[in-house]
Structure formats: structure tokens, C-alpha cells
Design a protein around this motif. Structure first.
Motif, PDB file in Angstrom:
ATOM      1  N   THR A  49       0.378  -1.432  -0.037  1.00  0.00           N
ATOM      2  CA  THR A  49      -0.363  -0.060  -0.125  1.00  0.00           C
ATOM      3  C   THR A  49       0.424   1.099   0.116  1.00  0.00           C
ATOM      4  O   THR A  49       2.124   1.319   0.330  1.00  0.00           O
ATOM      5  CB  THR A  49      -1.200   0.369   1.027  1.00  0.00           C
ATOM      6  OG1 THR A  49      -0.282   0.173   2.390  1.00  0.00           O
ATOM      7  CG2 THR A  49      -1.660  -1.233   2.077  1.00  0.00           C
ATOM      8  N   GLU A  50      -0.184   2.214  -0.263  1.00  0.00           N
ATOM      9  CA  GLU A  50       1.467   3.302  -0.708  1.00  0.00           C
ATOM     10  C   GLU A  50       2.068   3.926   1.252  1.00  0.00           C
ATOM     11  O   GLU A  50       2.020   4.389   2.138  1.00  0.00           O
ATOM     12  CB  GLU A  50       0.217   4.804  -0.056  1.00  0.00           C
ATOM     13  CG  GLU A  50       0.975   6.496  -0.856  1.00  0.00           C
ATOM     14  CD  GLU A  50      -0.269   7.195  -0.821  1.00  0.00           C
ATOM     15  OE1 GLU A  50       0.013   8.754  -1.082  1.00  0.00           O
ATOM     16  OE2 GLU A  50      -1.314   6.709  -1.105  1.00  0.00           O
ATOM     17  N   GLU A  51       1.120   3.830   2.342  1.00  0.00           N
ATOM     18  CA  GLU A  51       1.360   3.958   3.722  1.00  0.00           C
ATOM     19  C   GLU A  51       2.319   2.957   3.544  1.00  0.00           C
ATOM     20  O   GLU A  51       3.348   3.292   4.357  1.00  0.00           O
ATOM     21  CB  GLU A  51       0.380   3.269   4.597  1.00  0.00           C
ATOM     22  CG  GLU A  51       0.674   3.203   6.230  1.00  0.00           C
ATOM     23  CD  GLU A  51      -0.114   3.375   7.040  1.00  0.00           C
ATOM     24  OE1 GLU A  51      -0.194   3.548   8.421  1.00  0.00           O
ATOM     25  OE2 GLU A  51      -1.813   3.544   6.663  1.00  0.00           O
ATOM     26  N   GLU A  52       2.505   2.071   3.217  1.00  0.00           N
ATOM     27  CA  GLU A  52       3.599   0.910   3.387  1.00  0.00           C
ATOM     28  C   GLU A  52       5.121   1.098   2.529  1.00  0.00           C
ATOM     29  O   GLU A  52       6.399   1.219   2.777  1.00  0.00           O
ATOM     30  CB  GLU A  52       3.536  -0.567   2.960  1.00  0.00           C
ATOM     31  CG  GLU A  52       2.517  -1.715   3.757  1.00  0.00           C
ATOM     32  CD  GLU A  52       1.930  -3.110   3.174  1.00  0.00           C
ATOM     33  OE1 GLU A  52       1.203  -3.353   4.221  1.00  0.00           O
ATOM     34  OE2 GLU A  52       1.718  -2.701   2.305  1.00  0.00           O
ATOM     35  N   ALA A  53       4.503   1.831   1.891  1.00  0.00           N
ATOM     36  CA  ALA A  53       5.925   2.354   1.201  1.00  0.00           C
ATOM     37  C   ALA A  53       6.602   3.836   1.143  1.00  0.00           C
ATOM     38  O   ALA A  53       7.715   3.830   1.699  1.00  0.00           O
ATOM     39  CB  ALA A  53       5.328   2.591  -0.526  1.00  0.00           C
ATOM     40  N   LEU A  54       5.314   4.125   2.597  1.00  0.00           N
ATOM     41  CA  LEU A  54       5.617   6.080   2.867  1.00  0.00           C
ATOM     42  C   LEU A  54       6.975   5.588   3.757  1.00  0.00           C
ATOM     43  O   LEU A  54       7.813   5.429   4.757  1.00  0.00           O
ATOM     44  CB  LEU A  54       5.365   6.577   3.382  1.00  0.00           C
ATOM     45  CG  LEU A  54       5.143   7.542   4.669  1.00  0.00           C
ATOM     46  CD1 LEU A  54       5.610   8.586   4.079  1.00  0.00           C
ATOM     47  CD2 LEU A  54       3.698   8.682   4.664  1.00  0.00           C
ATOM     48  N   THR A  55       6.068   4.146   4.841  1.00  0.00           N
ATOM     49  CA  THR A  55       7.065   3.276   5.820  1.00  0.00           C
ATOM     50  C   THR A  55       8.523   3.157   5.448  1.00  0.00           C
ATOM     51  O   THR A  55       9.149   3.271   6.231  1.00  0.00           O
ATOM     52  CB  THR A  55       6.144   2.565   6.955  1.00  0.00           C
ATOM     53  OG1 THR A  55       5.110   3.234   7.261  1.00  0.00           O
ATOM     54  CG2 THR A  55       6.967   1.692   7.809  1.00  0.00           C
ATOM     55  N   ALA A  56       8.870   2.092   4.385  1.00  0.00           N
ATOM     56  CA  ALA A  56       9.455   2.444   4.153  1.00  0.00           C
ATOM     57  C   ALA A  56      10.831   2.751   3.084  1.00  0.00           C
ATOM     58  O   ALA A  56      11.635   2.734   4.053  1.00  0.00           O
ATOM     59  CB  ALA A  56       9.743   0.844   3.011  1.00  0.00           C
TER      60      ALA A  56
END
Length: 488
Positions: A49-56
Motif C-alpha cells: 500500500t501507499e502507507e507501506e511504501a511511505l513507511t519503507a
């Protein structure tokens, strides 16, 4: 690709806020980072997800700065803060993995686990019916923890028999301080500088003052640090009037901070036990005691973590855009919005937190010990742990105890017996195993074989304890030797 542009803009703003060198290249790198994130989203086999991409992206950015900086999502932030605060919702036991399940290593005093009868040495095989055999201890602990007031059912094996144990979870606070008074010397051990550590030390100091004691052994071995404010509060109880430490911030947005002690307490002579794992806030306290002349160091050169971190809550890309549009400023942390615009972001506008190394500290004499550490005046080898027992933490047995007793005196007696090879587990409960261990110890030491710990056996156990300290903890022994040079 469009959905990643907000993420890229946030990454660039973080670069702008926190690091000087990338500023000139931020716009130049923008399309490159956007393309890289697009490539990652398109090609990674599981997708995210976009949130997972941001966290990464945030984890990658901050984790590369040094060993102490990093990004935590909201759940990780809660766990980290709970750990610093030394509190959590659960049962109050430390665990380790074993071949047959999850072994209970320690049951905390006054915890839900202790009140429900869980004991060290118990093997947990299931939590609420779910097997934990083959599971790591951290994963099992996640299953066991839960909201205060809720019930968890543990299937345990004890002495070869399986049983179920129901425990009502509660708020668990791990004590970070232990203390005792032996003769004319006080002993204080601090495991870490958590929220409330200074209050625990105050209790110890009050007992020491009440006894009219001026000589203290302060054990900071293995203490990894924690809150600077807590270490400073402890120092203010121990050192004369003067500087405790100076925090030197890199950013001009923060004023350097000088912490002072006011000297409104008795004068003490303090032997500070340190080792290679004494770090950060514990080095602040040790350095303050040494530089002020109130204490001397015994043990091994400390870790040498002379930098400090601050924790910042980070806005979501949506919240950043929202407030940027209203105020026209590029702030990404809640503290900046609160300080400069009086804006208090909502909880759902926070994506996580950043722990960032923001400066280094100096001892009262202006020493920077980062990468160097503090070298003790008296260098002594690290202690050994007979039977897995940290012998310096064991107090003498003060009261007579017998079968079915449950107390700290039982606990200390069991630890001495375990160190001497007579017992496998120390759990505060004088059961049949403890009874047999006491009988064998009495027989080997030509004492009346009663199975009870009365005056003669108690005195012999304490002699055994003192012998273990002399033979296995040269640092503690040296501290006593030097303190005894000084008059009361």
C-alpha cells in the motif's frame, strides 16, 4: 505514479528539515526518488500500500544515519514508549524460547502472573488454546499481552504435569531500581533510566539517609541508558552543587541545555560499578559523579555513547499538505506545528515517529566521551554468574523461613542455593524442591538437617553469599575495599 508524489514531497521536506547537505539537491533528486518509488511499487512481487511504501521510505532514510536513529510506525512507537516508560498491559513475566515451549524466566513481584501462581521454570505450551511450541518468545509475549482486565488462559507444564492457568491481565510496571543496606554501606542498582526511575532512587536514598549512611555502591553495569531527565534527577540527589551535563544540539533551532545540581543533600562517597554495556544516560550519571569528585568508577571502560536522541511525531502526507496549504510552511513534525502555529495535529494525522540523534553531551568538565567511554580508576574483570545468578544483586537472608513460605528471603536463599548448585530454580516459594535443597546443603555443611532455614543455616547461607561475591565479583569486592578506607 501520481499517488506517490505526496510521499516523495514528504521525503524531500524531511531532508530539508533535518539535514543540511541534501537541501541543495532535493529538487534535483525529486524525479529520481519518484521514479524509484514507482519502480519499487511496480516490480516488488507482493505489492504494498501507499502507507507501506511511505513507511519503507522513512525507515530507510533514518536508519542509515547512525545506529540510534530510526523511524517507527504508530504501533512500534507505542511499544518503544511503553518500554521506555517501563509499563505495559499484560501479566508481568519475562520469557524465553525452549524446545518444549516458552519458558518462564522470571515472574515480577506483585504482578498478575505472581498473584495467579505462575512460577519461573513453568513451560507455556499454549495461549488461549493456540500452541506456542516452536514460537519465539517475542511472538508468544504478543499473544499473552492484552488490555488490563481481560483474561488470558495459559497451558503450562510444571514438574511434568500439564495444567491450565487463567490470569487477569493488568498494568505491569517493571522496577528499574533495587537497593539494600549492609552494615554501613548502601547498595543501589539501576537497570535503566525509565520514567519513574528517579522516584525509585529517591526511596532508596531516603532509606540510606535514615540509616545515616554516607558510603554507597551504585551499580550501573549493563545499564543501556534511557531518559536524560531521569539520569539528571538521580545525579541531583548525589553530586555537589554544579553542572551535571551539557546537551549540545546541532540545530540552531534548539538552545543548548545545561543541567545543574543544587547540592541540597548530604555528602556521599560513591563507588560506581560500570562495564562495557553501561551507556548513554548511565554514562551521563557516571561522568557527573566522577567529574564532581563525589564518586569513583570501578569495572570496565563504558560503552562510549556520547550522543543523545529526541523523538518527533511525523505527520501523514495528507496532514502535511493540509497545513502547508493553510500556513505555507514546510513542517513535518507535530512539535513544529504546535510551536510555530499553535496547531495540534489529530492522532489520525500522525503516521509514526522518528528517533533522531540531535546532538552530543558533555560531562561537567567538558569531556565528550562519544566513541571513547569512561575509563574506571579501578579496572577489574567482569563478574561471573554461578548457576546463572547475578550474585551482587542477591541480598543476605534476614528472616527464618520454612516449607510453604513465600517471600524475598526465600527468593534470596534459593538464589544462593542455585548458585551453589543445590537448586535449579528460584521462585520465592519454599516448596518441596527447596526443602530437599536445604536439607542437602545442611548435610554438606554439617548443620542440623531440619529442612528449615533458621539462624544457623541462615548465617551459613550468608557466609556462602559473601564468599561467592569475593570469588565471582571482583568489581563489587574492589568497591567495598576502597569505600572501607573512608571513615563513616
Amino acid at each position: 505514479m501520481k499517488k506517490l508524489r505526496g510521499l516523495v514531497s514528504l521525503v524531500l521536506v524531511i531532508c530539508f528539515i533535518f539535514s543540511a547537505s541534501p537541501v541543495a539537491y532535493a529538487r534535483e533528486y525529486g524525479s529520481y526518488l519518484e521514479a524509484m518509488l514507482g519502480f519499487m511499487t511496480e516490480m516488488y512481487y507482493e505489492g504494498f500500500t501507499e502507507e507501506e511504501a511511505l513507511t519503507a521510505a522513512l525507515k530507510g532514510m533514518f536508519s542509515q544515519l547512525d545506529d540510534y536513529s530510526g523511524f517507527y510506525d504508530k504501533e512500534e512507537t507505542k511499544i518503544y514508549i511503553d518500554d521506555l516508560n517501563n509499563t505495559y498491559q499484560g501479566i508481568g513475566a519475562s520469557l524465553e524460547s525452549s524446545d518444549t515451549g516458552i519458558r518462564v524466566v522470571e515472574v515480577f513481584e506483585d504482578s498478575p502472573a505472581e498473584k495467579s501462581g505462575l512460577r519461573p521454570g513453568d513451560i507455556i505450551t499454549a495461549v488461549d488454546g493456540k500452541s506456542v511450541v516452536g514460537m519465539d518468545a517475542a511472538s508468544a509475549a504478543t499473544l499473552i499481552r492484552g488490555e488490563s482486565g481481560t483474561e488470558v488462559r495459559l497451558t503450562i507444564i510444571r514438574d511434568g504435569y500439564q495444567t491450565d492457568l487463567s490470569i487477569i491481565r493488568g498494568s505491569v510496571t517493571n522496577k528499574s531500581v533495587s537497593y539494600r543496606i549492609e552494615g554501613r554501606i548502601g547498595y543501589i542498582s539501576i537497570d535503566s533510566f525509565d520514567k519513574g526511575t528517579s522516584r525509585e532512587v529517591n526511596i532508596a536514598i531516603e532509606a540510606i539517609n535514615k540509616a545515616g549512611i554516607k558510603k554507597i555502591i551504585l551499580d550501573l553495569r549493563g545499564n543501556p541508558g534511557g531518559y536524560v531527565d531521569e539520569a539528571v534527577a538521580v545525579a541531583r540527589k548525589l553530586i555537589p552543587e554544579g553542572i551535571v551535563t551539557t546537551l549540545d544540539y546541532k540545530s540552531e533551532n534548539y538552545n543548548d541545555r545545561v543541567y545543574r545540581s543544587y547540592g541540597n543533600h548530604p555528602d556521599y562517597i560513591i563507588a560506581v560499578l560500570v562495564d562495557e554495556n553501561s551507556a548513554s544516560a548511565s554514562e551521563i550519571l557516571a561522568g557527573a559523579l566522577e567529574d564532581s569528585g563525589a564518586g569513583f568508577l570501578v569495572g570496565q571502560t563504558t560503552f562510549g555513547k556520547g550522543v543523545f536522541q529526541n523523538i518527533f511525531s511525523i505527520l501523514t502526507p495528507e496532514a502535511y499538505k493540509k497545513y502547508n496549504k493553510i500556513y505555507g510552511t514546510n513542517y513535518v513534525t507535530d512539535i513544529e506545528w504546535m510551536t510555530y502555529h499553535g496547531v495540534f495535529p489529530e492522532d489520525d494525522e500522525i503516521v509514526g515517529s522518528v528517533k533522531l540523534t540531535t546532538g552530543h553531551y558533555l560531562t561537567p568538565r567538558g569531556r565528550s566521551i562519544n566513541g571513547i567511554g569512561l575509563k574506571p580508576s579501578f579496572v577489574e574483570p567482569n563478574p561471573s554468574t554461578p548457576g546463572g545468578i547475578n550474585i551482587s544483586r542477591v541480598a543476605p537472608v534476614n528472616e527464618n523461613v520454612e516449607l510453604n513460605s513465600y517471600s524475598n528471603d526465600v527468593f534470596n536463599a534459593e538464589k544462593i542455593l542455585k548458585a551453589a548448585g543445590y537448586l535449579d530454580t528460584a521462585d520465592r516459594f519454599f516448596d518441596d524442591k527447596t526443602l530437599e535443597a536445604v536439607k542437602k546443603y545442611q548435610a554438606d555443611n554439617k548443620l542440623p538437617v531440619t529442612g528449615r532455614i533458621e539462624t544457623e543455616t541462615r548465617n551459613k547461607l550468608n557466609e556462602t553469599l559473601y564468599e561467592f561475591r569475593r570469588n565471582n565479583d571482583k568489581q563489587y569486592t574492589k568497591a567495598l575495599e576502597v569505600l572501607n578506607i573512608f571513615s563513616d
